[in-house]
Motif scaffolding. Sequence first.
Motif, PDB file in Angstrom:
ATOM      1  N   ALA A 186      34.365  44.245  39.780  1.00  0.00           N
ATOM      2  CA  ALA A 186      33.871  45.412  39.061  1.00  0.00           C
ATOM      3  C   ALA A 186      33.175  46.396  39.999  1.00  0.00           C
ATOM      4  CB  ALA A 186      32.912  44.958  37.978  1.00  0.00           C
TER       5      ALA A 186
ATOM      6  N   ASN B 141      35.885  31.374  46.971  1.00  0.00           N
ATOM      7  CA  ASN B 141      35.046  31.546  45.796  1.00  0.00           C
ATOM      8  C   ASN B 141      33.900  30.541  45.792  1.00  0.00           C
ATOM      9  OD1 ASN B 141      34.493  32.766  43.211  1.00  0.00           O
ATOM     10  ND2 ASN B 141      35.045  30.785  42.361  1.00  0.00           N
TER      11      ASN B 141
ATOM     12  N   LEU C 192      23.289  52.389  50.248  1.00  0.00           N
ATOM     13  CA  LEU C 192      23.472  51.317  49.279  1.00  0.00           C
ATOM     14  C   LEU C 192      22.138  50.849  48.725  1.00  0.00           C
ATOM     15  CD1 LEU C 192      26.288  49.205  50.892  1.00  0.00           C
ATOM     16  CD2 LEU C 192      26.298  50.251  48.643  1.00  0.00           C
ATOM     17  N   LEU C 193      21.190  50.750  49.627  1.00  0.00           N
ATOM     18  CA  LEU C 193      19.869  50.313  49.245  1.00  0.00           C
ATOM     19  C   LEU C 193      19.313  51.274  48.206  1.00  0.00           C
ATOM     20  CD1 LEU C 193      17.770  48.175  50.049  1.00  0.00           C
ATOM     21  CD2 LEU C 193      16.777  49.867  51.572  1.00  0.00           C
TER      22      LEU C 193
ATOM     23  N   ARG D 269      27.159  33.257  34.230  1.00  0.00           N
ATOM     24  CA  ARG D 269      25.817  33.375  34.797  1.00  0.00           C
ATOM     25  C   ARG D 269      24.897  34.198  33.911  1.00  0.00           C
ATOM     26  NH1 ARG D 269      26.812  34.010  41.294  1.00  0.00           N
ATOM     27  NH2 ARG D 269      28.158  32.197  41.446  1.00  0.00           N
TER      28      ARG D 269
ATOM     29  N   LYS E 119      22.281  41.882  33.402  1.00  0.00           N
ATOM     30  CA  LYS E 119      23.602  42.252  33.926  1.00  0.00           C
ATOM     31  C   LYS E 119      24.679  41.520  33.159  1.00  0.00           C
ATOM     32  CE  LYS E 119      25.037  42.487  38.173  1.00  0.00           C
ATOM     33  NZ  LYS E 119      25.248  42.189  39.585  1.00  0.00           N
TER      34      LYS E 119
ATOM     35  N   ILE F 143      41.088  33.722  46.695  1.00  0.00           N
ATOM     36  CA  ILE F 143      40.162  33.339  45.622  1.00  0.00           C
ATOM     37  C   ILE F 143      39.895  31.844  45.670  1.00  0.00           C
ATOM     38  CG2 ILE F 143      39.786  33.201  43.152  1.00  0.00           C
ATOM     39  CD1 ILE F 143      41.157  35.587  42.668  1.00  0.00           C
TER      40      ILE F 143
ATOM     41  N   ASN G 153      33.427  28.201  40.226  1.00  0.00           N
ATOM     42  CA  ASN G 153      32.249  29.034  40.444  1.00  0.00           C
ATOM     43  C   ASN G 153      32.506  30.397  39.806  1.00  0.00           C
ATOM     44  OD1 ASN G 153      29.880  30.016  41.433  1.00  0.00           O
ATOM     45  ND2 ASN G 153      30.571  30.215  43.541  1.00  0.00           N
ATOM     46  N   PRO G 154      32.465  30.449  38.471  1.00  0.00           N
ATOM     47  CA  PRO G 154      32.919  31.665  37.777  1.00  0.00           C
ATOM     48  C   PRO G 154      32.061  32.888  38.077  1.00  0.00           C
ATOM     49  CG  PRO G 154      32.407  29.881  36.239  1.00  0.00           C
ATOM     50  CD  PRO G 154      31.959  29.436  37.571  1.00  0.00           C
ATOM     51  N   LYS G 155      32.731  34.016  38.231  1.00  0.00           N
ATOM     52  CA  LYS G 155      32.015  35.264  38.489  1.00  0.00           C
ATOM     53  C   LYS G 155      32.029  36.160  37.242  1.00  0.00           C
ATOM     54  CE  LYS G 155      31.114  34.182  42.625  1.00  0.00           C
ATOM     55  NZ  LYS G 155      31.849  34.275  43.859  1.00  0.00           N
TER      56      LYS G 155
ATOM     57  N   SER H 193      21.037  50.811  44.845  1.00  0.00           N
ATOM     58  CA  SER H 193      20.676  49.590  44.140  1.00  0.00           C
ATOM     59  C   SER H 193      19.250  49.700  43.609  1.00  0.00           C
ATOM     60  CB  SER H 193      20.821  48.361  45.039  1.00  0.00           C
ATOM     61  OG  SER H 193      19.925  48.444  46.101  1.00  0.00           O
TER      62      SER H 193
ATOM     63  N   GLU I 179      38.872  30.871  39.763  1.00  0.00           N
ATOM     64  CA  GLU I 179      37.421  30.897  39.947  1.00  0.00           C
ATOM     65  C   GLU I 179      36.701  29.787  39.206  1.00  0.00           C
ATOM     66  OE1 GLU I 179      36.513  35.647  40.645  1.00  0.00           O
ATOM     67  OE2 GLU I 179      35.770  34.643  38.866  1.00  0.00           O
TER      68      GLU I 179
ATOM     69  N   SER J 143      29.191  45.424  34.612  1.00  0.00           N
ATOM     70  CA  SER J 143      30.201  45.606  35.643  1.00  0.00           C
ATOM     71  C   SER J 143      31.526  45.203  35.028  1.00  0.00           C
ATOM     72  CB  SER J 143      29.919  44.713  36.844  1.00  0.00           C
ATOM     73  OG  SER J 143      28.787  45.172  37.510  1.00  0.00           O
ATOM     74  N   LEU J 144      32.405  46.175  34.888  1.00  0.00           N
ATOM     75  CA  LEU J 144      33.637  45.890  34.165  1.00  0.00           C
ATOM     76  C   LEU J 144      34.838  46.046  35.079  1.00  0.00           C
ATOM     77  CD1 LEU J 144      34.548  46.821  30.619  1.00  0.00           C
ATOM     78  CD2 LEU J 144      36.018  47.709  32.407  1.00  0.00           C
ATOM     79  N   ILE J 145      35.730  45.073  35.033  1.00  0.00           N
ATOM     80  CA  ILE J 145      36.963  45.179  35.800  1.00  0.00           C
ATOM     81  C   ILE J 145      38.131  45.033  34.839  1.00  0.00           C
ATOM     82  CG2 ILE J 145      36.932  42.707  36.361  1.00  0.00           C
ATOM     83  CD1 ILE J 145      38.189  45.331  38.776  1.00  0.00           C
ATOM     84  N   ARG J 146      39.141  45.885  35.010  1.00  0.00           N
ATOM     85  CA  ARG J 146      40.292  45.830  34.124  1.00  0.00           C
ATOM     86  C   ARG J 146      41.443  45.100  34.794  1.00  0.00           C
ATOM     87  NH1 ARG J 146      44.998  46.896  33.495  1.00  0.00           N
ATOM     88  NH2 ARG J 146      45.822  46.755  31.419  1.00  0.00           N
ATOM     89  N   LYS J 147      41.942  44.074  34.167  1.00  0.00           N
ATOM     90  CA  LYS J 147      43.124  43.374  34.672  1.00  0.00           C
ATOM     91  C   LYS J 147      43.986  42.996  33.495  1.00  0.00           C
ATOM     92  CE  LYS J 147      41.011  41.602  38.798  1.00  0.00           C
ATOM     93  NZ  LYS J 147      40.711  40.541  39.703  1.00  0.00           N
TER      94      LYS J 147
END
Lengths: 743, 356
Positions: free
Chosen positions: A671, A580, B27-28, B277, B41, A576, B88-90, B31, B85, B69-73
């Motif tokens: 995600a 990143n 993928l195309l 973003r 988004k 990361i 450059n935050p995502k 999307s 990050e 878009s959800l990620i669980r941590k």
Amino acid sequence: MKNSLVLWLLVGWVGYFILPWYLLEDGLFAFDWLFDGYPFDEDYSPAFIQVFSTDKAWLLPLVISLLLPLKALTLKKSDRAYASYLICSGSLGLAYLVIQGFAIGVSGWQFSLFANYFLDSEFNQYGMGYGALLYGLSMLMLLTTGLAARGVMKGDVFVTSSIGLIIAIVTVFVFYPVSQVLISAFQDNQGAFSSASFIDKFFDEKIWGLGCTTRSVSCGIAWNSLTLALLTATITTGLGLAFALIVTRTGFIWKKQLRLLTVLPIITPPFVIGLALILLFGRSGVVTEFFADLFGLEASRWLYGLPGVLFAQVLSFTPISFLVLIGVVEGVSPSMEEASQTLRADRWNTFKNVSLPLMRPGLANAFLLSFIESMADFGNPMVLGGNFEVLSTEIFFAIVGAQNDQGYAAVLAILLLAFTLSAFFAQRIWLGKKSYVTVSGKADSGAHMGLNPMLKMSCYSIALPWALLTLVIYGMIMFGGFVKSWGYDHSFTMQHYEDAFALNWTELGLVWQGAAWDSFWTTLSISAIAAPLTAAVGLLTAYLLVRQSFKWKSGFEFGTMLSFAIPGTVIGISYILAFNVPPLELTGTGVILIICFVFRNMPVGVRGGIAAMSQLDKSLDEASLTLGANSFSTFRNVILPLLRPAIIAALTYSFVRAITSVSAVIFLVSADHNMATSYIIGLVENGEFGIAIAYCSVLILVMLSVILAINLLVGERKLRRSNRLSNAIKKNSNAPLKLKEAE
Amino acid sequence: MHNLATDLGVNIKMKKSPLITSMAIALLATSASTGALAKGKLNVLCSADTDWCSLMETRFEQETGVKVSLIRKSSGEGYAQLRAESKNPKIDVWWGGTGDPHLQAAKENLTQAYRAKELPNLLAWAQNQSLVSDNRTVGIYAGALGFGYNKNLIKKKGLPIPQCWKDLADPVYKGEVQIANPNSSGTAYTALATFVQLFGEEDSFEYLAELHKNVSQYTKSGSAPIKAAARGETAIGIVFMHDIMKQVKKGFPLKIVAPCEGTGYEVGSMSIVKGARHLKEAKMWAEFALRPDIQSLAQSVNAFQVPSNQASSIPAEAPNFDELKLIDYDFAKYGSVATRRHLLQRWDDEIKSLAR
């Protein structure tokens, strides 16, 4: 040879003039850009257009390195200037690419040093994309071609380029990120450099305390890890050898099944073995309660701590040493053993004095791999560790725990690295410079001698109960997916499978309704891409290490082993930190996962390849080279077919590891690219054992079928007369095998 | 220009294997299909339970049309990611997870201030969370600390039923108590800070030294002790009450105890990441997550924390905060780096290294 030069030069031209230079926001596999304003849209233009349309003038000098080699094409290869042009343009191009990449980032100049000279900081750039990638590759190849023309590696372009390529990718994807995180070991809590804080942290009582020898407190984590790793490595190597001997040297009827069985633990997602062990041997476990009732004993918690972790690790890692050993045990030439027996040695003496020493590379590699695996293992100590703390879990919690002390984590990582590297060097010393060549291309009779009865019985008596235990544990796991609440309410249900893998037909077509599908497909596709890449990089490296000699070879070997010795957590964080931000902006993509897997698992390919290759006589290559083949086709047509077991091992292992690895992945999943293990951890943390186990069972079945498919696809290596006459010659009319027949 | 493009398409196809080409096409296709619907988004980092996370995700998508878009941590992992990050935050918004890492992130300038419209309608502890962080984070739920015991095991061993924190230090429970290691778990750190605020620092370390003799292991994960208790691996586990409730709902023979001396609590929080973003969507999410009707949904996925909006309905299974004797938890002080280091160091030196 000039053909390949022209090709590589073209690659560079395409990268610079045609393909989008910067990273595309939608990822490498999205092709929207083709229809969306290419080539003049700022996001999609190639470098050459960027120079003019978006004032990125700093990209212009790159073109020099594409023009210089044109001059070289007009020269003869023997001309010194030919090499000079190539070396010059290649190294200049690479160096400039890297410097501009680091100097100018998303928010303009990255170094205040530069900013003072160029006050205008209006410009910026994003991560490198297709174009930059091809350009860099082209420059690297120009450089290595030039070096080869200078006479490096006896002028062999293939070997020089391979070495160059591997050095480049290992530098970018191992050294660079890892250095980012290790630097923090020398920083204090405010981020300022101080070696005092490193020394303070390194010699902490928590790490080196020896209190456990005298009082009932826990020992330092360094000692814990070391003890655990040594025990695990010893036991797994022994067990692995016993299994390998049974499969290759006895008439045991269920060989195939045994082979599959030993592969099971390796394909098990982490935590599951630990949980199953708790249900069996924990304080309220089935077995514990049975014996407690029988003998009226107080149920104890022996499982939590060193014994439990050791138990689980031996279960998990025996297959690795088995996979490494089986190729080697098979490869030991019967003629050596026959010679020994002809000289009146009995079977035991032959085994002890001939076969076993010839298996040394295998034993050493198996030991080394288990040692490193045990050091870096995270799942088992997590579930079963109790108060027994080891480096890998400490590192994890130093980063994500209530402490948040990255410096301490880095110190521990350095320590862990030191342990694994010492093991690595100890192994080298033990193997020494002896020859372990047994596959020589000369005719031999083909039948391995059987084991002597004593040895056979001891192999059986060790391996079979172990196999039975494995079976019981897997029975438990499969069973856990079908009951309401594992370990408590054992009424039958299909609910967990439905929750995870429900499919639904609606008017819109098939709907993947289950919660697990998303991560399931991501996991499979990423692992499927990573596995062949890992095998390729690993075996190529092994070939270079065993067959070629060059300066700094041991440094090169060390570099390729490094990523394996570093715990996943550290790799995850370092990826990361490093990827990143531009120039290589990879976080949030699937690519970063693939790269992480390739470089984490590559050492297994390398070790397996080295073990197998050091058995192949060099005269095989020489025969091929003498007959006019170059080193590439020798590698392709002679070495590779003889390396089938190593290829299988590397493919299988890397595929499976990509599916089951946890600690690095936790930090890299995003995600859109979630992996099965990180999803399962969420479930386990949440206490949803049912779905977690159902998911694991499905993964296990998938991996099993994939392993079978790989075995079928790659096929068996044909070494000896029994199978040589009928098949090998017809299929494979290559030089060395034919030579053998001519004798 | 079209010529160039098609040339290129051909080039690419020639270089890649059929598999990759087909994947690319697939993928195309996906999307393209999602692109038609999306109205923006949002990247969410979710540190609550998986079910709760996905409930929020689907609800928000249905209501706003924003593609989430959800990620669980876990909150520790999430915080580590935000830090790594930071350049450059995502991630746009970080929802859920215990309050300490949110406060730390606020302190390190990783998150940005936002005052939601619902803020005045939140309960005092949730507003306080916003106050101490200059509006960089806000409380969305609260959970009280307590302990749970395994009914069957206590009965089988003939042990008295523990009612207070001090009971747990009674030698009769030797080897029967589990709590996480405060170095690794936010839950256990909350417990440590709670003891210090309840009994005073010196007395609480004396208490912990007594307790140490009864603790069979300091687990890594905060909720592990109650899972061990559920399966009979230990008799008593010190955890958050809603974690116990979740096991009870699964049918395990556990009983929740609200300690007689009073107890501390955590404030599950939400922060908008600095440099997000998709700031507009992140603010939409923040408003959405504080709405009473949305907070009231939590109980449907077995999340029994107390929601932060006054108007939200409190699950029947949630502890009643009025009867709990909650301490006045000083989040600013005990969340600060200095206090944290001091307490953890002391715990390591004086408790962890004790013989049993």
